[in-house]
Motif scaffolding. Sequence first.
Motif, PDB file in Angstrom:
ATOM      1  N   ALA A 196       0.825  -1.214   0.000  1.00 45.47           N
ATOM      2  CA  ALA A 196       0.000   0.000   0.000  1.00 45.47           C
ATOM      3  C   ALA A 196       0.854   1.256   0.000  1.00 45.47           C
ATOM      4  CB  ALA A 196      -0.934   0.000   1.213  1.00 45.47           C
ATOM      5  N   GLU A 197       1.958   1.220   0.729  1.00 50.18           N
ATOM      6  CA  GLU A 197       2.804   2.406   0.836  1.00 50.18           C
ATOM      7  C   GLU A 197       3.706   2.605  -0.374  1.00 50.18           C
ATOM      8  OE1 GLU A 197       6.014   4.395   3.887  1.00 50.18           O
ATOM      9  OE2 GLU A 197       4.470   3.062   4.674  1.00 50.18           O
ATOM     10  N   LEU A 198       4.276   1.491  -0.890  1.00 53.60           N
ATOM     11  CA  LEU A 198       5.304   1.624  -1.926  1.00 53.60           C
ATOM     12  C   LEU A 198       4.917   1.060  -3.294  1.00 53.60           C
ATOM     13  CD1 LEU A 198       8.436   0.609   0.198  1.00 53.60           C
ATOM     14  CD2 LEU A 198       7.605   2.911  -0.312  1.00 53.60           C
ATOM     15  N   GLY A 199       3.892   0.235  -3.340  1.00 61.52           N
ATOM     16  CA  GLY A 199       3.505  -0.361  -4.613  1.00 61.52           C
ATOM     17  C   GLY A 199       4.326  -1.574  -5.016  1.00 61.52           C
ATOM     18  N   VAL A 200       5.053  -2.156  -4.072  1.00 56.87           N
ATOM     19  CA  VAL A 200       5.860  -3.344  -4.375  1.00 56.87           C
ATOM     20  C   VAL A 200       4.975  -4.575  -4.522  1.00 56.87           C
ATOM     21  CG1 VAL A 200       7.907  -2.471  -3.186  1.00 56.87           C
ATOM     22  CG2 VAL A 200       6.306  -3.911  -1.952  1.00 56.87           C
ATOM     23  N   ALA A 201       5.490  -5.584  -5.228  1.00 52.59           N
ATOM     24  CA  ALA A 201       4.831  -6.888  -5.393  1.00 52.59           C
ATOM     25  C   ALA A 201       3.427  -6.760  -5.970  1.00 52.59           C
ATOM     26  CB  ALA A 201       4.815  -7.645  -4.065  1.00 52.59           C
ATOM     27  N   MET A 202       3.232  -5.768  -6.806  1.00 53.55           N
ATOM     28  CA  MET A 202       1.919  -5.587  -7.408  1.00 53.55           C
ATOM     29  C   MET A 202       1.976  -5.742  -8.934  1.00 53.55           C
ATOM     30  SD  MET A 202       0.430  -2.588  -4.985  1.00 53.55           S
ATOM     31  CE  MET A 202      -1.272  -2.842  -5.431  1.00 53.55           C
ATOM     32  N   GLY A 203       3.182  -5.899  -9.457  1.00 50.83           N
ATOM     33  CA  GLY A 203       3.351  -6.118 -10.894  1.00 50.83           C
ATOM     34  C   GLY A 203       3.575  -7.599 -11.140  1.00 50.83           C
ATOM     35  N   CYS A 204       4.807  -7.953 -11.415  1.00 52.41           N
ATOM     36  CA  CYS A 204       5.132  -9.354 -11.726  1.00 52.41           C
ATOM     37  C   CYS A 204       5.162 -10.237 -10.484  1.00 52.41           C
ATOM     38  CB  CYS A 204       6.454  -9.445 -12.476  1.00 52.41           C
ATOM     39  SG  CYS A 204       7.929  -9.153 -11.466  1.00 52.41           S
ATOM     40  N   GLY A 205       5.397  -9.635  -9.304  1.00 58.74           N
ATOM     41  CA  GLY A 205       5.398 -10.396  -8.060  1.00 58.74           C
ATOM     42  C   GLY A 205       6.704 -11.079  -7.711  1.00 58.74           C
ATOM     43  N   SER A 206       7.718 -10.924  -8.543  1.00 61.02           N
ATOM     44  CA  SER A 206       8.985 -11.621  -8.274  1.00 61.02           C
ATOM     45  C   SER A 206       9.716 -11.079  -7.051  1.00 61.02           C
ATOM     46  CB  SER A 206       9.901 -11.574  -9.497  1.00 61.02           C
ATOM     47  OG  SER A 206      10.311 -10.257  -9.760  1.00 61.02           O
ATOM     48  N   CYS A 207       9.334  -9.915  -6.568  1.00 63.73           N
ATOM     49  CA  CYS A 207       9.987  -9.329  -5.395  1.00 63.73           C
ATOM     50  C   CYS A 207       9.315  -9.719  -4.082  1.00 63.73           C
ATOM     51  CB  CYS A 207      10.021  -7.813  -5.508  1.00 63.73           C
ATOM     52  SG  CYS A 207       8.374  -7.067  -5.499  1.00 63.73           S
ATOM     53  N   ARG A 208       8.225 -10.419  -4.149  1.00 63.61           N
ATOM     54  CA  ARG A 208       7.433 -10.752  -2.959  1.00 63.61           C
ATOM     55  C   ARG A 208       8.292 -11.397  -1.872  1.00 63.61           C
ATOM     56  NH1 ARG A 208       1.940 -11.206  -2.346  1.00 63.61           N
ATOM     57  NH2 ARG A 208       1.765 -10.887  -4.573  1.00 63.61           N
TER      58      ARG A 208
END
Length: 71
Positions: free
Chosen positions: A30-42
């Motif tokens: 919610a704060e940074l927008g991470v793991a919302m595209g390809c998800g490889s950074c999850r």
Amino acid sequence: MIICSCANINDRKVKQALACGARTLSDVQAELGVAMGCGSCRDAVQDEISRHYGGAAGVAPAYSGELAPSV
């Protein structure tokens, strides 16, 4: 080091979000927008959360010491 290529987020930004109160992957998303595209950074984000909070993101272990199940 870049953690999320899709959102161009590095480990410092994730650590800053955690220091400011983010406790879960959903909080960091919610704060940074991470793991919302390809998800490889999850997994990398989860690792940062675990390191910051010393285990499972703010959750006390169900077992301790000799009673801990082996994986």
